[in-house]
Design a protein around this motif. Structure first.
Motif, PDB file in Angstrom:
ATOM      1  N   UNK A 224       0.810  -1.214   0.000  1.00  0.00           N
ATOM      2  CA  UNK A 224       0.000   0.000   0.000  1.00  0.00           C
ATOM      3  C   UNK A 224       0.847   1.269   0.000  1.00  0.00           C
ATOM      4  N   UNK A 225       1.921   1.266   0.773  1.00  0.00           N
ATOM      5  CA  UNK A 225       2.663   2.502   1.010  1.00  0.00           C
ATOM      6  C   UNK A 225       3.998   2.597   0.296  1.00  0.00           C
ATOM      7  N   UNK A 226       4.531   1.463  -0.157  1.00  0.00           N
ATOM      8  CA  UNK A 226       5.865   1.459  -0.734  1.00  0.00           C
ATOM      9  C   UNK A 226       5.870   1.495  -2.247  1.00  0.00           C
ATOM     10  N   UNK A 227       7.060   1.352  -2.787  1.00  0.00           N
ATOM     11  CA  UNK A 227       7.247   1.319  -4.242  1.00  0.00           C
ATOM     12  C   UNK A 227       8.096   0.109  -4.592  1.00  0.00           C
ATOM     13  N   UNK A 228       7.875  -0.423  -5.770  1.00  0.00           N
ATOM     14  CA  UNK A 228       8.698  -1.532  -6.237  1.00  0.00           C
ATOM     15  C   UNK A 228      10.057  -0.999  -6.660  1.00  0.00           C
ATOM     16  N   UNK A 229      11.117  -1.675  -6.199  1.00  0.00           N
ATOM     17  CA  UNK A 229      12.465  -1.214  -6.472  1.00  0.00           C
ATOM     18  C   UNK A 229      12.923  -1.538  -7.882  1.00  0.00           C
ATOM     19  N   UNK A 230      13.960  -0.855  -8.344  1.00  0.00           N
ATOM     20  CA  UNK A 230      14.436  -1.040  -9.715  1.00  0.00           C
ATOM     21  C   UNK A 230      15.077  -2.394  -9.977  1.00  0.00           C
ATOM     22  N   UNK A 231      15.552  -3.063  -8.919  1.00  0.00           N
ATOM     23  CA  UNK A 231      16.207  -4.353  -9.143  1.00  0.00           C
ATOM     24  C   UNK A 231      15.252  -5.534  -9.074  1.00  0.00           C
ATOM     25  N   UNK A 232      13.974  -5.263  -8.831  1.00  0.00           N
ATOM     26  CA  UNK A 232      12.962  -6.312  -8.882  1.00  0.00           C
ATOM     27  C   UNK A 232      12.829  -7.156  -7.646  1.00  0.00           C
ATOM     28  N   UNK A 233      13.622  -6.893  -6.603  1.00  0.00           N
ATOM     29  CA  UNK A 233      13.559  -7.749  -5.415  1.00  0.00           C
ATOM     30  C   UNK A 233      13.041  -7.005  -4.183  1.00  0.00           C
ATOM     31  N   UNK A 234      12.762  -5.722  -4.302  1.00  0.00           N
ATOM     32  CA  UNK A 234      12.167  -4.982  -3.190  1.00  0.00           C
ATOM     33  C   UNK A 234      10.830  -4.401  -3.635  1.00  0.00           C
ATOM     34  N   UNK A 235       9.910  -4.318  -2.689  1.00  0.00           N
ATOM     35  CA  UNK A 235       8.582  -3.792  -2.986  1.00  0.00           C
ATOM     36  C   UNK A 235       7.600  -4.877  -3.361  1.00  0.00           C
ATOM     37  N   UNK A 236       6.324  -4.569  -3.202  1.00  0.00           N
ATOM     38  CA  UNK A 236       5.231  -5.485  -3.519  1.00  0.00           C
ATOM     39  C   UNK A 236       4.193  -4.701  -4.325  1.00  0.00           C
ATOM     40  N   UNK A 237       3.664  -5.270  -5.412  1.00  0.00           N
ATOM     41  CA  UNK A 237       2.670  -4.542  -6.223  1.00  0.00           C
ATOM     42  C   UNK A 237       1.508  -4.034  -5.366  1.00  0.00           C
TER      43      UNK A 237
END
Length: 581
Positions: A224-237
């Motif tokens: 809800x509050x975060x962003x997906x990171x550029x390397x694909x391993x951080x964040x959740x849609x």
């Protein structure tokens, strides 16, 4: 009271990680460990001890509260203070906040792979132990994912002879790790009966559900509050937030509907009632769902020695100064906001200490030592000096003055009590401990308790649109605390209630992280303490502010994930760095 202790009697975790359990440990072969319930229990006891639910011990047990700006430690050489002062970069790594528990996970994987081959243990026992260890593995993954985002999911024992592709494991996504935690806990639920033994330090059904409740709430918040990171391993849609809120809601609801737990709510004294939560152990505490068990000498800690105010029976003392910025979250029992106009903290305004502190939320009074707090039949003092009738300021710590009511008090308090913030941690400290010397405290550390169940439920229900349920859960907690009931519910209400109810329990820092508001409280902030001068004629205090820390706190946007150190990246070329480092 009954406590369960399993003493590790065999050495099964020696040698390097690669050679773990691939040769005979002294006197005992790994081939026979899972042929004996006693040896198996000892093996699992070692896994429990390495999970270290309290995170840090003794001088460092305030680590998470310190980085979350609840309290600090007495001196900057102590690890908790260093943890928020230090620079976070690839060069310096995650520092004291690190949790990279793959050594323990390897031990768990070894048990899960080998216990089925036992010729003597019953299948019922084997399945029970596998479920217990799968929970502990899921818990360790939760501790890592909330620090680093996606981490490698390793579910088999790695050996030096394995191909490089299996040894140098890439990071899974943050979503995959949270899904792994949910799927693991869901898969083992049927292996537990409905009995509640978590308060005695062993995993049960409700402990498993509480990990679901907490971890899925974290996943929902990040979506809800975060962003997906550029390397694909951080964040959740973001579109997955509601599905995780629902999982958290369902797990919390199952704990609530079990009827096995309740809020401690005995008597009219709300302060002592709240304090008793953390000093009532085992099955005597209906609020404890799962605790890490401690016992003096056998497995003790130094909380009473470190936290007791100066002037009492503790040679170290006054180790955990509470920050006034955090105190402002505690409202008054008559509904007034705890945030007072700071311009009023000047040399002219005088304060009735019984109103300024004594009329705040009972949870504050049970959790923090403040001027004139009662402890072991005496008052705790924090003032720098006393102002006499002629305006003279006296500050002897050994000479007394006579107050209007005829009682005696020192001209000034012990210096250690007022050094940093002139407020000290009280929560969990045992007033009746006859020997607070090193290792002589045995208060259990509550990992999951029923109040958190209600808070998790309220937050998930709120975002799912069930505001009535959220309001009811919050008001159950407020009623127990002796605070005015809410007539409506907001996001801010829920967040404030959580920070106040769970203060100093290793929650606030991680909550600020998952809500993505840590920068508001931890970046470019100079936290404050208080200075008191006691006016003898008016029987009131002049209160002014002072800097509590030696420097301004810094928390950049990259800090929502910790960095991997250069050495860890060098060890595994497939371990990509977190964004911003």
């Amino acid at each position: 009271m009954r406590k369960i202790f399993i003493i590790t009697t065999i050495l099964i975790t020696c040698f390097s990680c690669e050679k773990q359990l691939t040769k005979e440990a002294p006197f005992i072969s790994e081939n026979v460990v899972f042929e004996s319930e006693n040896l198996t229990e000892a093996y699992i006891a070692d896994i429990y001890s390495r999970s270290a639910f309290q995170v840090a011990s003794n001088e460092n047990m305030g680590l998470i509260s310190a980085v979350g700006a609840e309290h600090i430690n007495f001196a900057n050489w102590q690890t908790p203070n260093n943890a928020f002062i230090r620079l976070y970069s690839e060069e310096t790594g995650p520092g004291p906040l690190d949790r990279w528990n793959f050594f323990n996970i390897r031990n768990m994987n070894y048990l899960l792979e080998n216990i089925e081959s036992s010729e003597t243990l019953s299948q019922e026992y084997i399945q029970a132990k596998k479920a217990e260890v799968r929970f502990l593995r899921a818990y360790d993954y939760f501790e890592m994912v909330k620090r680093f985002g996606g981490v490698p999911i390793v579910t088999k024992v790695q050996n030096q002879s394995d191909p490089e592709a299996e040894l140098y494991v890439s990071r899974n996504t943050e979503q995959e790790v949270y899904d792994f935690i949910y799927n693991e806990t869901q898969a083992i639920l049927d292996n537990f009966d409905n009995s509640a033994v978590g308060a005695d330090g062993r995993v049960d059904k409700y402990t498993v559900l509480m990990l679901q409740s907490r971890a899925m709430l974290y996943a929902a918040s990040i979506a809800k509050n975060g962003e997906e990171g550029p390397n694909g391993v951080t964040g959740i849609p973001g579109n997955l937030a509601n599905s995780y809120y629902q999982k958290s809601y369902d797990a919390s609801m199952e704990v609530i509907n079990s009827g096995m737990f309740s809020l401690i709510n005995a008597g009219d004294d709300k302060v002592s009632n709240y304090a008793s939560i953390f000093l009532t152990e085992g099955s005597s505490n209906p609020e404890t769902i799962f605790a890490e068990v401690f016992e003096p000498v056998i497995k003790g800690h130094n909380l009473d020695l470190l936290a007791t105010p100066a002037g009492f029976n503790a040679t170290w003392n006054s180790n955990f100064p509470v920050l006034y910025d955090f105190v402002e979250l505690f409202d008054f029992t008559d509904g007034r906001s705890g945030k007072i106009d700071r311009s009023l903290f000047n040399s002219e305004t005088e304060w009735d200490i019984n109103d300024f502190f004594g009329n705040r939320d009972p949870r504050f009074r049970a959790s923090v030592f403040y001027p004139e707090s009662e402890w072991q039949g005496e008052s705790v003092w924090f003032h720098n000096n006393t102002i006499l009738s002629d305006g003279t300021k006296v500050n002897s710590t050994t000479q007394t003055i006579t107050r209007i009511d005829g009682t005696e008090m020192p001209q000034a308090s012990e210096p250690r009590n007022r050094r940093n913030t002139a407020l000290l941690l009280r929560k969990r400290v045992d007033e009746n401990n006859p020997d607070p010397s090193a290792g002589q405290s045995g208060q259990d550390f509550i990992v999951f308790r029923y109040a958190e169940t209600l808070l998790n439920f309220a937050e998930a229900a709120f975002y799912l649109g069930n505001t009535g349920e959220a309001l009811d859960a919050i008001n159950q907690i407020r009623e127990r605390a002796g605070m005015p009931l809410r007539i409506g519910i907001t996001e801010d209400n829920i967040r404030q209630e959580r920070q106040v109810e769970l203060c100093f329990e290793n929650h606030r820092f991680w909550d600020l992280i998952r809500w993505r508001i840590a920068d508001q409280y931890l970046d470019q902030v100079r936290t404050r303490g208080l200075v008191y001068s006691y006016n003898l004629d008016s029987d009131k205090y002049i209160i002014t502010l002072k800097n509590a820390e030696t420097q301004i706190r810094s928390f950049g946007p990259e800090r929502y994930y910790l960095p991997f150190a250069q050495g860890r990246l060098a060890d595994n070329p497939n371990l990509v760095q977190n964004p911003g480092y």
